[in-house]
Design a protein around this motif. Structure first.
Motif, PDB file in Angstrom:
ATOM      1  N   THR A   1       0.749  -1.496   0.281  1.00 44.93           N
ATOM      2  CA  THR A   1       0.107  -0.108  -0.127  1.00 44.93           C
ATOM      3  C   THR A   1       0.703   0.934  -0.054  1.00 44.93           C
ATOM      4  O   THR A   1       0.650   2.221  -1.077  1.00 44.93           O
ATOM      5  CB  THR A   1      -0.656  -0.197   1.455  1.00 44.93           C
TER       6      THR A   1
ATOM      7  N   ASP B   1      -1.531   3.575  -2.691  1.00 47.50           N
ATOM      8  CA  ASP B   1      -3.309   2.861  -2.949  1.00 47.50           C
ATOM      9  C   ASP B   1      -3.701   3.211  -1.108  1.00 47.50           C
ATOM     10  O   ASP B   1      -4.189   2.513  -0.767  1.00 47.50           O
ATOM     11  CB  ASP B   1      -3.191   1.925  -3.367  1.00 47.50           C
TER      12      ASP B   1
ATOM     13  N   ILE C   1      -6.558   4.789   1.335  1.00 42.18           N
ATOM     14  CA  ILE C   1      -7.751   5.370   1.441  1.00 42.18           C
ATOM     15  C   ILE C   1      -8.084   6.444   2.387  1.00 42.18           C
ATOM     16  O   ILE C   1      -7.524   6.849   3.441  1.00 42.18           O
ATOM     17  CB  ILE C   1      -8.431   3.728   2.573  1.00 42.18           C
TER      18      ILE C   1
ATOM     19  N   THR D   1     -15.136   0.728  -1.458  1.00 45.50           N
ATOM     20  CA  THR D   1     -14.416  -0.215  -1.892  1.00 45.50           C
ATOM     21  C   THR D   1     -13.916  -0.330  -3.680  1.00 45.50           C
ATOM     22  O   THR D   1     -13.400  -0.491  -4.639  1.00 45.50           O
ATOM     23  CB  THR D   1     -15.861  -1.348  -2.454  1.00 45.50           C
TER      24      THR D   1
ATOM     25  N   LYS E   1     -12.423   3.599  -3.064  1.00 43.90           N
ATOM     26  CA  LYS E   1     -10.822   3.978  -1.706  1.00 43.90           C
ATOM     27  C   LYS E   1     -11.159   5.506  -1.176  1.00 43.90           C
ATOM     28  O   LYS E   1     -10.830   5.918  -0.298  1.00 43.90           O
ATOM     29  CB  LYS E   1     -10.028   3.992  -1.799  1.00 43.90           C
TER      30      LYS E   1
END
Length: 169
Positions: free
Chosen positions: A31, A36, A38, A89, A92
């Motif tokens: 991540t 990437d 959230i 989902t 993010k």
């Protein structure tokens, strides 16, 4: 069978009761390397979404019967959940949902209660005002179909048949 080193160190994740911590660390590293992340948004976005969904469904279902309005009211509980789940989902973007769901449930309960009061008020009005002029059976029918109780006249083209039976008066 656990064959890798560190595979005996098992931990709990939201997705599994027993997950190798080595995999958790690999996911965290991936991540960070992929950037990437959230994105967390304010809970007020969920509240706003829930309010907008509720108002849209209320306006949309305005012409429905009270029973169908209550059924449509479940949409403004399910719709924000679906939108917030999809935003998490697919995009993010995390928006806390607890406050939004509490608002949606509160609006649903309030609308159901108000509809119930309105129905009872209409029935009582029909009983007191119309009961003096028409039979109880007609009042019951008007309570079942309130659109029959609208004041005003209707223009209709009708045919009247006047007949006489010979030797019968």
């Amino acid at each position: 069978s656990n064959t890798s080193s560190s595979s005996t160190e098992l931990g709990v994740t939201p997705f599994s009761k027993s997950y190798a911590n080595l995999g958790t660390h690999a996911n965290v590293a991936n991540t960070i390397l992929q950037q990437d992340f959230i994105v967390e948004k304010s809970p007020y976005w969920g509240i706003l979404l829930s309010f907008v969904c509720a108002m849209a469904v209320i306006l949309f279902s305005e012409k429905f019967s009270y029973g169908r309005q209550n059924l449509a009211g479940l949409l403004y509980i399910a719709l924000p959940v679906a939108i917030l789940f999809t935003s998490m989902t697919v995009f993010k973007v995390y928006v806390p949902m607890v406050n939004a769901m509490l608002l949606a449930v509160f609006i649903y309960v309030a609308e159901t209660f108000l509809n119930f009061r309105l129905i009872n008020r209409e029935k009582k009005f029909l009983q007191t005002k119309m009961g003096a002029y028409v039979s109880p059976e007609v009042v019951k029918e008007m309570q079942k179909n309130p659109e029959l109780a609208e004041l005003g006249a209707q223009n209709r083209y009708m045919t009247a048949l006047f007949s006489d039976v010979k030797t019968f008066s």
